[in-house]
Design a protein around this motif. Sequence first.
Motif, mmCIF file in Angstrom:
data_model
loop_
_atom_site.group_PDB
_atom_site.id
_atom_site.type_symbol
_atom_site.label_atom_id
_atom_site.label_comp_id
_atom_site.label_asym_id
_atom_site.label_seq_id
_atom_site.Cartn_x
_atom_site.Cartn_y
_atom_site.Cartn_z
ATOM 1 N N ILE A 168 -40.411 -3.567 -31.993
ATOM 2 C CA ILE A 168 -40.060 -2.855 -30.400
ATOM 3 C C ILE A 168 -38.321 -2.351 -30.673
ATOM 4 O O ILE A 168 -37.916 -3.029 -30.884
ATOM 5 N N ILE A 169 -38.457 -1.154 -30.309
ATOM 6 C CA ILE A 169 -37.044 -0.743 -30.142
ATOM 7 C C ILE A 169 -36.759 -0.066 -29.158
ATOM 8 O O ILE A 169 -37.316 0.563 -28.303
ATOM 9 N N LEU A 170 -35.569 -0.791 -28.225
ATOM 10 C CA LEU A 170 -35.154 -0.180 -27.052
ATOM 11 C C LEU A 170 -34.179 0.503 -27.686
ATOM 12 O O LEU A 170 -33.123 0.701 -28.551
ATOM 13 N N LYS A 171 -34.576 1.985 -26.697
ATOM 14 C CA LYS A 171 -32.986 3.105 -26.381
ATOM 15 C C LYS A 171 -32.272 3.171 -25.365
ATOM 16 O O LYS A 171 -33.279 2.708 -24.088
ATOM 17 N N ALA A 172 -31.250 3.996 -25.033
ATOM 18 C CA ALA A 172 -30.228 4.743 -24.483
ATOM 19 C C ALA A 172 -29.621 5.273 -25.028
ATOM 20 O O ALA A 172 -28.859 5.712 -25.703
ATOM 21 N N THR A 173 -29.362 6.482 -23.764
ATOM 22 C CA THR A 173 -29.722 7.793 -23.891
ATOM 23 C C THR A 173 -29.015 7.678 -22.761
ATOM 24 O O THR A 173 -29.490 8.210 -21.825
ATOM 25 N N GLY A 174 -27.749 9.071 -23.504
ATOM 26 C CA GLY A 174 -27.403 9.803 -22.212
ATOM 27 C C GLY A 174 -26.624 11.236 -22.154
ATOM 28 O O GLY A 174 -25.816 11.633 -23.324
ATOM 29 N N LYS A 175 -27.563 11.579 -21.524
ATOM 30 C CA LYS A 175 -27.789 13.279 -21.345
ATOM 31 C C LYS A 175 -26.740 13.437 -20.406
ATOM 32 O O LYS A 175 -25.613 13.140 -19.586
ATOM 33 N N ALA A 176 -25.982 15.091 -20.732
ATOM 34 C CA ALA A 176 -25.065 15.619 -18.573
ATOM 35 C C ALA A 176 -25.823 15.269 -17.469
ATOM 36 O O ALA A 176 -25.296 14.856 -17.046
ATOM 37 N N GLU A 177 -27.073 15.314 -17.642
ATOM 38 C CA GLU A 177 -27.878 15.718 -16.408
ATOM 39 C C GLU A 177 -28.432 13.428 -16.160
ATOM 40 O O GLU A 177 -28.591 13.630 -14.927
#
Length: 87
Positions: free
Chosen positions: A4-13
């Motif tokens: 499994i892959i854990l992801k954390a992403t920050g976008k503008a909103e």
Amino acid sequence: NGTIILKATGKAEYIEIGVQDAGVGIDENFQVRIFDRYFKIPGNTAKKGSGLGLAISKDFAEAMGGTIGVSSQTGKGSYFYFRLLKS
């Protein structure tokens, strides 16, 4: 026995936290219902449960002003995520 892959992403909103697997995937016809209380994918007898886990997760995400979702293809795995709006 998979990865499994854990992801954390920050976008503008928003900020998105997700989990991706390479499992059997979820048929497109069931994806809109998997967050409903007591819903279980028909024919999936290998997994035990009440059908409440994803519904409770949806309630928590929405209580924090966020959303929850899934992107999945049969035979190619699933990506579950929740998004929280930035203030």
